[in-house]
Enzyme design. Structure first.
Site, mmCIF file in Angstrom:
data_model
loop_
_atom_site.group_PDB
_atom_site.id
_atom_site.type_symbol
_atom_site.label_atom_id
_atom_site.label_comp_id
_atom_site.label_asym_id
_atom_site.label_seq_id
_atom_site.Cartn_x
_atom_site.Cartn_y
_atom_site.Cartn_z
ATOM 1 N N ASP A 24 -3.204 -36.214 10.181
ATOM 2 C CA ASP A 24 -2.341 -35.737 11.265
ATOM 3 C C ASP A 24 -1.363 -34.711 10.685
ATOM 4 O O ASP A 24 -0.797 -34.934 9.620
ATOM 5 C CB ASP A 24 -1.584 -36.946 11.841
ATOM 6 C CG ASP A 24 -0.647 -36.561 12.966
ATOM 7 O OD1 ASP A 24 -0.778 -35.431 13.489
ATOM 8 O OD2 ASP A 24 0.217 -37.399 13.322
ATOM 9 N N ASN A 26 1.044 -33.095 12.925
ATOM 10 C CA ASN A 26 2.228 -32.901 13.782
ATOM 11 C C ASN A 26 2.914 -34.201 14.196
ATOM 12 O O ASN A 26 3.763 -34.210 15.086
ATOM 13 C CB ASN A 26 1.853 -32.088 15.028
ATOM 14 C CG ASN A 26 0.787 -32.792 15.863
ATOM 15 O OD1 ASN A 26 0.348 -33.890 15.520
ATOM 16 N ND2 ASN A 26 0.375 -32.176 16.951
ATOM 17 N N ASP A 28 1.907 -36.851 15.815
ATOM 18 C CA ASP A 28 1.630 -37.558 17.076
ATOM 19 C C ASP A 28 0.726 -38.779 16.873
ATOM 20 O O ASP A 28 0.369 -39.460 17.833
ATOM 21 C CB ASP A 28 1.031 -36.596 18.124
ATOM 22 C CG ASP A 28 -0.369 -36.116 17.751
ATOM 23 O OD1 ASP A 28 -0.867 -36.458 16.648
ATOM 24 O OD2 ASP A 28 -0.978 -35.383 18.552
ATOM 25 N N ASP A 32 -5.766 -34.038 13.274
ATOM 26 C CA ASP A 32 -6.006 -32.781 13.990
ATOM 27 C C ASP A 32 -6.598 -31.724 13.054
ATOM 28 O O ASP A 32 -6.741 -31.956 11.846
ATOM 29 C CB ASP A 32 -4.701 -32.287 14.637
ATOM 30 C CG ASP A 32 -3.540 -32.316 13.662
ATOM 31 O OD1 ASP A 32 -3.720 -31.861 12.516
ATOM 32 O OD2 ASP A 32 -2.450 -32.821 14.024
ATOM 33 N N ASP A 101 -20.530 -31.142 16.214
ATOM 34 C CA ASP A 101 -21.206 -32.301 16.796
ATOM 35 C C ASP A 101 -21.440 -32.005 18.278
ATOM 36 O O ASP A 101 -20.505 -31.964 19.072
ATOM 37 C CB ASP A 101 -20.292 -33.525 16.632
ATOM 38 C CG ASP A 101 -21.035 -34.835 16.727
ATOM 39 O OD1 ASP A 101 -22.029 -34.885 17.468
ATOM 40 O OD2 ASP A 101 -20.611 -35.801 16.070
ATOM 41 N N GLU A 244 -29.331 -37.090 15.815
ATOM 42 C CA GLU A 244 -29.107 -38.533 15.712
ATOM 43 C C GLU A 244 -30.197 -39.214 16.526
ATOM 44 O O GLU A 244 -30.270 -39.049 17.739
ATOM 45 C CB GLU A 244 -27.731 -38.913 16.270
ATOM 46 C CG GLU A 244 -27.449 -40.400 16.122
ATOM 47 C CD GLU A 244 -26.345 -40.928 17.048
ATOM 48 O OE1 GLU A 244 -25.772 -41.981 16.744
ATOM 49 O OE2 GLU A 244 -26.076 -40.298 18.087
ATOM 50 N N HIS A 318 -19.230 -42.828 11.489
ATOM 51 C CA HIS A 318 -18.110 -43.276 12.321
ATOM 52 C C HIS A 318 -18.487 -44.413 13.268
ATOM 53 O O HIS A 318 -17.631 -44.924 13.978
ATOM 54 C CB HIS A 318 -17.573 -42.089 13.116
ATOM 55 C CG HIS A 318 -18.586 -41.572 14.093
ATOM 56 N ND1 HIS A 318 -19.697 -40.848 13.689
ATOM 57 C CD2 HIS A 318 -18.703 -41.718 15.434
ATOM 58 C CE1 HIS A 318 -20.430 -40.575 14.756
ATOM 59 N NE2 HIS A 318 -19.853 -41.079 15.824
ATOM 60 N N ASP A 319 -19.770 -44.763 13.334
ATOM 61 C CA ASP A 319 -20.206 -45.869 14.187
ATOM 62 C C ASP A 319 -20.541 -47.125 13.377
ATOM 63 O O ASP A 319 -20.879 -48.158 13.961
ATOM 64 C CB ASP A 319 -21.491 -45.484 14.949
ATOM 65 C CG ASP A 319 -21.276 -44.334 15.932
ATOM 66 O OD1 ASP A 319 -20.181 -44.245 16.509
ATOM 67 O OD2 ASP A 319 -22.220 -43.534 16.106
HETATM 68 C C1 GLC Z 1 -23.448 -41.451 19.290
HETATM 69 C C2 GLC Z 1 -22.131 -41.292 18.602
HETATM 70 C C3 GLC Z 1 -21.200 -42.359 19.115
HETATM 71 C C4 GLC Z 1 -21.039 -42.169 20.610
HETATM 72 C C5 GLC Z 1 -22.381 -42.127 21.320
HETATM 73 C C6 GLC Z 1 -22.257 -41.592 22.720
HETATM 74 O O1 GLC Z 1 -24.083 -42.628 18.966
HETATM 75 O O2 GLC Z 1 -22.282 -41.306 17.224
HETATM 76 O O3 GLC Z 1 -19.974 -42.365 18.464
HETATM 77 O O4 GLC Z 1 -20.282 -43.210 21.148
HETATM 78 O O5 GLC Z 1 -23.305 -41.300 20.663
HETATM 79 O O6 GLC Z 1 -21.990 -40.221 22.718
#
Ligand code: GLC
Length: 542
Positions: A24, A26, A28, A32, A101, A244, A318-319
């Protein structure tokens, strides 16, 4: 351009940034773009070639940016288009490409297209989405959303349902409509002109849905759509493109990553990731990983894609939960096991992806329910409580698999909030930041960070990493995962002890060839034929 330059992504290492949790600038409480710019030198030092940036587009943030309301603008929580242009330029100066992404399966329900689409059946945007007639009490069929509940949402004004594979704020786009595809191509070209180095395509194997036949993944028209997308906006541009694809098999991956470039550079496949859940059930239904399964699955992908496709290599994103907590040891042997997983992965053929904090050996968390923020986790909790699971049972699943494990703020230093923000972080910082943080690890030559740095350098030094043929060693060994990679004049031998006990290993004698230890996660080797807890080594024979 030489073939090697064209395929720069084969020898690249990609770093994934989850912007809201990275840095971050700023106060908040949300990371960012300016925060990312301030950390580019750190990434440069690590040695990466590209950044996969999770969505920073304008979004109501129902699913943390995977619900996009404007593909050509930046969400104010992350900054502005100008910041984005600066990020692209600053990264470029350091030889780092930015991978965007693209969420092309669905938009936000607040996207202009959807706002128009729900006005009337005759609106020109109506057919941008997937609608079915029905009655309020009876959805078109039983299809379920991945984030719990029905995949159909009723719109009383139209007396129609729209289809959403994720939250109801993420309506699915209708790829059958050529106008939708044309809009998407236009948008991608616009980003390409800004100097983007590649694209990660969110749940791309779900775009060719045929909900009336119950088909959500791998629909019959999928590869037709992808080949069109690729030929119109990707080919000849020297981009890295990665889909993905939770539904990928090795057979499908050969289409996706066909060396003729007709679809993508590569895909993320998840077969190894799904090995610790009950077969046929959901990720929340836990089951221990069996090493033999991991060997079988990774080995299969290595062999089958050899010269016919290209692998992406990853443990985390991130999942997904943190790998040291998931299959390693996040207590006594945290560092050893973090380095072991890195060694195991970096010896393989493919393009490695590091998820932020993985290079520090960051761990999972165990928070109280109110402290979680992830929509998938919270919806699942409600669903399972109603289905009769106990609170404790559900929490165990969340500790093991909840997506917020990966999303706690990046641990930069011992300072307040781990140096992530001067304000209140949107998600609580993992309390272990005083011990696990980047500042400490940059000072320490034996840290997990330094180990990743060395592995990245090694991959760039020896061609065997790029071209060597994979062969498993000691497949029947229940504790050790070992393999060779063999190229013309060199061979790599990777040996990893997967557990916290000592294991014996018969180091093969190779008459006439020179053996060099490239890397090891212990300071010295006392007994070549004995591996200490989570010990990992890489040898090179010449
Ligand atoms: C993908 C992303 C995930 C998101 C999902 C819906 O699996 O990696 O984070 O929630 O798609 O867009």
């Amino acid at each position: 351009m030489s073939e090697k330059q064209m395929e720069w992504w084969k020898s690249a290492v990609v770093y994934e940034i989850y912007p809201r949790s990275f840095q971050d600038s700023n106060g908040d409480g949300y990371g960012d773009i300016c925060g990312i710019i301030s950390r580019l030198d750190y990434l440069k030092e690590l040695g990466i070639d590209a950044i996969w940036l999770c969505p920073v587009f304008r979004s109501p943030q129902d699913d943390n940016g995977y619900d996009i309301s404007d593909y050509q603008d930046i969400d104010p929580i992350f900054g502005s288009l100008k910041d984005m242009e600066q990020l692209i330029a600053e990264a470029k100066k350091r030889g780092i490409a930015i991978i965007l992404d693209l969420v092309l399966n669905h938009t936000s329900d607040e996207h202009r297209w959807f706002q128009e689409a729900k006005k009337s059946k005759s609106n020109p945007y109506h057919d941008y989405y997937v609608w079915r007639d029905g009655t309020e009490s009876e959805p078109p069929n039983e299809l379920q959303s991945i984030f719990s509940g029905s995949a159909w949402e009723w719109v009383p004004e139209l007396k129609q349902y729209y289809f959403h594979q994720f939250s109801r704020k993420q309506p699915d786009l209708n790829w059958e409509n050529p106008k939708v595809r044309a809009e998407i191509y236009k948008m991608i070209r616009w980003w390409e002109q800004k100097g983007i180095g590649g694209f990660r395509m969110d749940v791309i194997d779900q775009i060719a849905k045929e909900p009336d036949r119950g088909i959500t993944v791998n629909g019959p028209k999928l590869h037709m759509f992808l080949r069109e997308l690729s030929s119109v906006v990707f080919q000849g541009k020297n981009l890295i493109t990665v889909g993905e694809t939770w539904g990928a098999t090795t057979k499908l991956a050969k289409l996706y990553s066909n060396p003729d470039g007709s679809e993508f550079s590569m895909v993320f496949q998840f077969e190894h990731i799904e090995l610790d859940q009950e077969p046929g059930k959901k990720k929340w239904d836990l089951s221990p990983l069996r090493l033999e399964d991991l060997k079988r699955v990774l080995g299969k992908w290595q062999k089958e894609l050899y010269q016919t496709g290209w692998n992406s290599l990853f443990w985390c994103n991130h999942d997904l939960p943190r790998i040291v907590s998931r299959w390693g040891n996040d207590e006594k042997y945290r560092e050893e096991s973090a380095k072991m997983f890195a060694t195991l992965l970096y010896g393989l053929q493919g393009t490695p992806y590091i998820y932020q904090g993985e290079e520090l050996g960051m761990t999972n968390v165990r928070y109280a329910l109110e402290e979680y923020r992830d929509i998938e986790t919270l919806n699942m909790y409600q669903e399972r409580i109603h289905a009769g699971y106990t609170h404790e049972q559900i929490m165990e699943s969340i500790y093991a698999k909840g997506r917020d494990n990966a999303r706690t703020p990046m641990q930069w230093s011992k300072d307040k909030n781990a140096g992530f923000t001067s304000g209140t972080p949107w998600l609580k910082v993992n309390p272990n930041y005083t011990v696990i943080n980047a500042q400490e690890q940059q000072k320490n030559p034996d840290s997990v960070f330094r180990y990743y740095q060395r592995l990245i350098r090694l991959r760039k030094t020896y061609d065997v990493f790029l071209t060597g043929y994979y062969q498993e060693v000691c497949p029947e060994n229940p504790e050790i995962f070992a393999y060779t990679r063999t190229a013309d004049r060199e061979q790599l031998l990777v040996i990893c002890n997967f557990y916290a006990n000592t294991a014996a290993f018969d180091l093969p004698e190779k008459g006439g060839s020179e053996k060099e230890l490239l890397i090891c996660n212990y300071p010295d080797i006392q007994d070549e034929r004995k591996l200490r807890p989570y010990e990992a080594r890489m040898y090179r024979y010449q």
